[in-house]
Scaffold this motif. Structure first.
Motif, PDB file in Angstrom:
ATOM      1  N   VAL A 183       8.071  19.545 -29.814  1.00 42.59           N
ATOM      2  CA  VAL A 183       7.633  20.390 -30.931  1.00 42.59           C
ATOM      3  C   VAL A 183       6.371  19.772 -31.523  1.00 42.59           C
ATOM      4  O   VAL A 183       6.375  18.614 -31.946  1.00 42.59           O
ATOM      5  N   ILE A 184       5.283  20.538 -31.544  1.00 35.88           N
ATOM      6  CA  ILE A 184       3.981  20.043 -31.979  1.00 35.88           C
ATOM      7  C   ILE A 184       3.611  20.686 -33.299  1.00 35.88           C
ATOM      8  O   ILE A 184       3.467  21.910 -33.382  1.00 35.88           O
ATOM      9  N   GLY A 185       3.460  19.878 -34.335  1.00 35.16           N
ATOM     10  CA  GLY A 185       3.046  20.371 -35.635  1.00 35.16           C
ATOM     11  C   GLY A 185       1.545  20.250 -35.803  1.00 35.16           C
ATOM     12  O   GLY A 185       0.922  19.316 -35.305  1.00 35.16           O
ATOM     13  N   CYS A 186       0.946  21.216 -36.522  1.00 40.84           N
ATOM     14  CA  CYS A 186      -0.504  21.214 -36.711  1.00 40.84           C
ATOM     15  C   CYS A 186      -0.838  21.867 -38.051  1.00 40.84           C
ATOM     16  O   CYS A 186      -0.470  23.024 -38.301  1.00 40.84           O
ATOM     17  N   ALA A 187      -1.530  21.128 -38.912  1.00 40.97           N
ATOM     18  CA  ALA A 187      -2.040  21.696 -40.155  1.00 40.97           C
ATOM     19  C   ALA A 187      -3.275  22.527 -39.841  1.00 40.97           C
ATOM     20  O   ALA A 187      -4.056  22.183 -38.951  1.00 40.97           O
ATOM     21  N   ILE A 188      -3.466  23.626 -40.562  1.00 41.58           N
ATOM     22  CA  ILE A 188      -4.602  24.502 -40.267  1.00 41.58           C
ATOM     23  C   ILE A 188      -5.311  24.922 -41.549  1.00 41.58           C
ATOM     24  O   ILE A 188      -4.700  25.058 -42.603  1.00 41.58           O
ATOM     25  N   THR A 189      -6.623  25.122 -41.440  1.00 42.17           N
ATOM     26  CA  THR A 189      -7.428  25.728 -42.488  1.00 42.17           C
ATOM     27  C   THR A 189      -8.417  26.675 -41.833  1.00 42.17           C
ATOM     28  O   THR A 189      -8.774  26.514 -40.662  1.00 42.17           O
ATOM     29  N   GLY A 190      -8.861  27.673 -42.595  1.00 43.44           N
ATOM     30  CA  GLY A 190      -9.783  28.648 -42.050  1.00 43.44           C
ATOM     31  C   GLY A 190      -9.063  29.724 -41.253  1.00 43.44           C
ATOM     32  O   GLY A 190      -7.832  29.714 -41.132  1.00 43.44           O
ATOM     33  N   VAL A 244      -0.144  15.056 -26.135  1.00 44.86           N
ATOM     34  CA  VAL A 244       0.203  16.470 -26.032  1.00 44.86           C
ATOM     35  C   VAL A 244      -0.018  17.206 -27.343  1.00 44.86           C
ATOM     36  O   VAL A 244      -0.103  18.443 -27.358  1.00 44.86           O
ATOM     37  N   GLY A 245      -0.160  16.481 -28.464  1.00 46.02           N
ATOM     38  CA  GLY A 245      -0.464  17.140 -29.723  1.00 46.02           C
ATOM     39  C   GLY A 245      -1.750  17.937 -29.664  1.00 46.02           C
ATOM     40  O   GLY A 245      -1.932  18.908 -30.418  1.00 46.02           O
ATOM     41  N   ARG A 246      -2.666  17.561 -28.768  1.00 48.60           N
ATOM     42  CA  ARG A 246      -3.924  18.291 -28.637  1.00 48.60           C
ATOM     43  C   ARG A 246      -3.713  19.711 -28.128  1.00 48.60           C
ATOM     44  O   ARG A 246      -4.601  20.566 -28.268  1.00 48.60           O
ATOM     45  N   CYS A 247      -2.559  19.988 -27.531  1.00 51.75           N
ATOM     46  CA  CYS A 247      -2.275  21.353 -27.085  1.00 51.75           C
ATOM     47  C   CYS A 247      -2.263  22.325 -28.257  1.00 51.75           C
ATOM     48  O   CYS A 247      -2.567  23.513 -28.085  1.00 51.75           O
ATOM     49  N   ALA A 248      -1.926  21.846 -29.462  1.00 52.71           N
ATOM     50  CA  ALA A 248      -1.922  22.720 -30.634  1.00 52.71           C
ATOM     51  C   ALA A 248      -3.326  23.186 -30.980  1.00 52.71           C
ATOM     52  O   ALA A 248      -3.514  24.295 -31.498  1.00 52.71           O
TER      53      ALA A 248
END
Length: 320
Positions: free
Chosen positions: A149-156, A94-98
């Motif tokens: 609760v799904i955590g996701c690091a982001i860049t861009g 389910v982490g792919r939902c992020a």
């Protein structure tokens, strides 16, 4: 690529930095002529590292060093072999939902979600989960904070949504669907979670409870044979979204092309989170990956690539 090379590659590109246990097991199997010989007796798709390791753990092999893994697997090989032949790597992460959410939230709602290769259908509930993108405030569903609760690091320039999308219809297609109400099938999904990933394991359990409260409709069959028929059942007043994560990599080039042509002819959108060679990018090749020594998925909307995503959705790197 022979079986030993497959395990070496998996250990270097996927397990490295993610699971010390699986990296050690990969290195051990790759150098183990006896175990390689047993694996080579299986059909080629059944030799994959994730399947062997999950089958071993499903059979009771505890995480740890390679010597203990080897001795237990060899001693219980008939059981492990049977599990490998009767099960599949249907990781329902389910982490792919992020990774999917920024695209889903940018489409006009309400949405009618159709996931191909859906496993147990846990990724059909992006509107029921909470999200934490980098250091931004947690994004909750309208009903309040979710147990997932799904955590996701982001860049861009990631278009982080301000609200989760409204979903009015959801369905899935899978060759061998899993039933969220079946404890043994959910135990198999648990075995597919890597040993050190306790947070993912807890999140899987919580997402299973979400799905059990409103079990998804999942149609058994080949995605190319079923997608148009199931899509036609979506309500006319919703935006159809056909999506998938780490699925098209299992298809050959002809079947990928057939799927792209079919989905491109449907009255909706196609959201893809899959292996890099599934999608092209207008204007030139894809940009360099954030880490060339690791595996990455490519996120795309209607056949055009927009970002790299980590295999379990733990990071998202938007193209400039």
């Amino acid at each position: 690529m022979d079986t030993a090379q497959w395990y070496t590659r998996f250990g270097q590109l996927e397990a490295r930095g993610e699971s010390a246990c699986y990296q050690q097991w990969c290195e051990g199997v790759a150098a183990d002529a006896e175990l390689i010989a047993l694996l080579d007796e299986l059909p080629e798709p059944k030799r994959q590292p994730n399947l062997l390791f999950a089958a071993a753990r499903y059979a009771g092999v505890a995480p740890g060093g390679y010597p203990g893994f080897r001795s237990t697997v060899l001693a219980s090989w008939p059981q492990v072999r049977t599990i490998m032949l009767t099960h599949r790597t249907q990781t329902n992460e389910v982490g792919r939902c992020a990774a999917l959410l920024p695209l889903l939230a940018g489409l006009p709602g309400p949405l009618a979600l159709l996931e191909v290769g859906t496993s147990a259908g846990l990724c059909l509930y992006p509107d029921k989960y909470s999200y934490r993108y980098a250091d931004q405030p947690v994004l909750d569903p309208p009903g309040g904070p979710s147990a997932v609760v799904i955590g996701c690091a982001i860049t861009g320039p990631v278009p982080v949504p301000s609200a989760v999308p409204e979903v009015s219809w959801r369905a899935g297609i899978d060759l061998h669907p899993l039933d969220v109400t079946d404890a043994s099938q959910m135990r198999w999904l648990d075995a597919l979670v890597w040993p050190e990933h306790d947070a993912r394991r807890r999140r899987l359990a919580a997402a299973t409870e979400v799905a059990r409260s409103d079990p998804p409709r999942i149609v058994a069959g080949d995605l190319n044979d079923k997608v148009a028929g199931v899509a036609a059942q979506a309500p006319a007043d919703a935006t159809l979204v056909v999506f998938h994560s780490s699925v098209l990599g299992y298809l050959d080039e002809a079947d990928r092309a057939r799927f792209a042509a079919t989905v491109g002819g449907l009255p909706g959108h196609w959201v893809s989170n899959d292996v890099p060679d599934v999608l092209a990018r207008d204007g030139g090749p894809l940009p360099p990956t954030p880490d060339p020594g690791r595996m990455w998925n490519v996120l795309g909307l209607d056949g055009q690539a927009v970002a790299y995503s980590a295999p379990h959705g733990q990071s998202l790197h938007w193209f400039g």
